[in-house]
Scaffold this active site. Structure first.
Site, PDB file in Angstrom:
ATOM      1  N   ARG A  36     -13.749  60.260 -13.074  1.00  0.00           N
ATOM      2  CA  ARG A  36     -14.341  60.890 -14.248  1.00  0.00           C
ATOM      3  C   ARG A  36     -13.370  61.180 -15.398  1.00  0.00           C
ATOM      4  O   ARG A  36     -13.703  60.930 -16.562  1.00  0.00           O
ATOM      5  CB  ARG A  36     -15.090  62.171 -13.850  1.00  0.00           C
ATOM      6  CG  ARG A  36     -16.283  61.936 -12.915  1.00  0.00           C
ATOM      7  CD  ARG A  36     -17.105  60.755 -13.356  1.00  0.00           C
ATOM      8  NE  ARG A  36     -18.359  60.644 -12.595  1.00  0.00           N
ATOM      9  CZ  ARG A  36     -18.908  59.498 -12.254  1.00  0.00           C
ATOM     10  NH1 ARG A  36     -18.302  58.366 -12.573  1.00  0.00           N
ATOM     11  NH2 ARG A  36     -20.043  59.463 -11.606  1.00  0.00           N
TER      12      ARG A  36
ATOM     13  N   ASP B 117     -20.417  66.363 -12.127  1.00  0.00           N
ATOM     14  CA  ASP B 117     -19.927  65.377 -13.088  1.00  0.00           C
ATOM     15  C   ASP B 117     -20.110  65.803 -14.538  1.00  0.00           C
ATOM     16  O   ASP B 117     -19.312  65.442 -15.400  1.00  0.00           O
ATOM     17  CB  ASP B 117     -20.595  64.027 -12.850  1.00  0.00           C
ATOM     18  CG  ASP B 117     -19.981  63.270 -11.684  1.00  0.00           C
ATOM     19  OD1 ASP B 117     -18.851  63.615 -11.300  1.00  0.00           O
ATOM     20  OD2 ASP B 117     -20.621  62.343 -11.167  1.00  0.00           O
TER      21      ASP B 117
END
Length: 405
Positions: free
Chosen positions: A97, A126
């Site tokens: 990420r 996320d």
């Protein structure tokens, strides 16, 4: 104001969420130009056909950014050096990420975009990982998270929306596990896995993608040898190669032997517990080999402190705090501890098990001459004075309790 947003950079995977986000943004944000950005983090054939799919769903342009080596060299290997695990989870999604978000900002600036959008739900980790990284590099950038805005309630309604807008899908309602894949891992969530009482379908064809179940693994063991220099993986079975290629090969070897399956209920940052099944065949082998080598090359105090700090490091990675001074400081510590972590580890892979076969190092702290049960240079009488001093507080306590002080 929505009407002021003319161009949006979208983190795009081609999956269900991001596919329907393109038409949704165009409908709800005054028909802005959508620049889709797909990150190649080693997910393989998932990238096939993305240009056509993005165009069909309304994107003006698609970037595919090769981020594999950056993810491996800048995030995965340093995290492995620290031994970072989050509740036994090897951080597969979290590793990718920060690198993806950094690239999103880079492209958004180059394109003159007004906003960055992502397909993360309001329940997960996320959204935090993406947005903290975006804020670090573009603090004034508008961030759009459709899952926190739209009326769509779940995956069935997402599929309804996709069908109504002629968005091509590769999934069905019955097989639509929520998955995330990169070079390091594959995660499975949703459907029957939402009930921890249900056993994962390891032996059902198509469930596992990176390997086989331990039950289906060969009856003969596979041996693998890994070389490290100052904690960095440099060779596999005697062949020098870059870290990402080592992971690729280990994925093949580990997957074939049922290595790296993890079924856990983890604590998400948002506070809820979430059940996930992970495949991390190469990562599990690499972590184990590194841990084995550290056993003979790192002193006791450093090793124990490193284990404590590994929990904090893993929390930072999991919680989206990669681009922070604390992570940088802890990573500097990890790198410093690797000065003597050079050597060779041989592992035996057998039906889901990783068994240590041997470990050698030119920088070893292990002395057979000292530790042997045979005659050695160690003077056993030295222990007498040590024990007397080490146990002095206990002796004094006992004397006090007996009234003899």
């Amino acid at each position: 104001m929505k009407k002021d947003i003319k161009k949006i950079v979208l983190a795009y995977s081609g999956g269900l969420d991001t596919s329907i986000i393109i038409p949704w943004l165009k409908e709800n944000y005054n028909d802005p130009e959508i620049i889709a950005v797909a990150a190649d983090v080693g997910q393989g054939d998932e990238l096939e056909g993305l240009h056509e799919k993005a165009a069909k769903t309304g994107a003006a342009k698609l970037y595919i950014a090769d981020l594999v080596d950056e993810m491996v060299d800048d995030v995965i290997v340093p995290s492995m050096m620290m031994g970072a695990k989050y509740e036994d989870y090897l951080l597969g999604t979290a590793f990718a990420r920060p690198i993806i978000a950094k690239k999103l900002v880079e492209i958004a600036k180059a394109e003159g975009a007004d906003a960055i959008a992502h397909g993360c739900t309001g329940k997960g980790n996320d959204q935090i990982r993406f947005e903290l990284a975006i804020k670090r590099f573009a603090p004034e950038m508008t961030i759009i998270a459709p899952w926190r805005e739209w009326d769509i309630k779940g995956r069935d309604e997402e599929i309804d929306y996709a069908e109504a807008h002629n968005v091509p899908l590769k999934i069905s309602r019955e097989t639509s596990y929520s998955k995330d894949k990169n070079l390091w891992h594959l995660s499975h969530e949703g459907l029957d896995l939402e009930d921890p009482a249900n056993e994962p379908k390891y032996d059902v064809p198509g469930f596992l993608e990176m390997g086989v179940s331990p039950a289906a693994a060969p009856d003969e063991a596979t041996y693998v040898t890994l070389d490290f220099e100052k904690g960095w993986p440099v060779a596999l079975d005697g062949e020098k190669m870059k870290a990402s290629d080592i992971i690729r090969k280990l994925n093949q070897l580990g997957g074939a032997n049922g290595i790296g399956l993890l079924d856990i209920v983890e604590n998400r940052m948002t506070g809820m517990k979430d059940r996930g099944v992970y495949e991390t065949p190469g990562g599990a082998i690499l972590y184990r080999a590194h841990e084995v080598l550290e056993m003979i090359t790192i002193d006791k105090d450093t090793a124990h402190m490193k284990r404590k700090l590994a929990v904090d490091f893993a929390d930072l990675v999991y919680n989206g705090k990669w681009f922070t001074p604390l992570r940088e400081a802890l990573q500097a510590f990890a790198v410093a501890t690797q000065a003597h972590v050079t050597g060779t580890v041989k592992l035996k892979l057998y039906k889901g098990n990783i068994i240590t076969a041997s470990v050698t190092s030119p920088e070893t702290l292990y002395s057979e001459q000292i530790v042997t049960f045979q005659e050695s240079d160690y003077n056993q009488n030295d222990a007498t004075g040590f024990i007397n001093l080490w146990g002095l507080p206990d002796t004094i306590l006992a004397l006090r309790d007996q009234g003899k002080l």
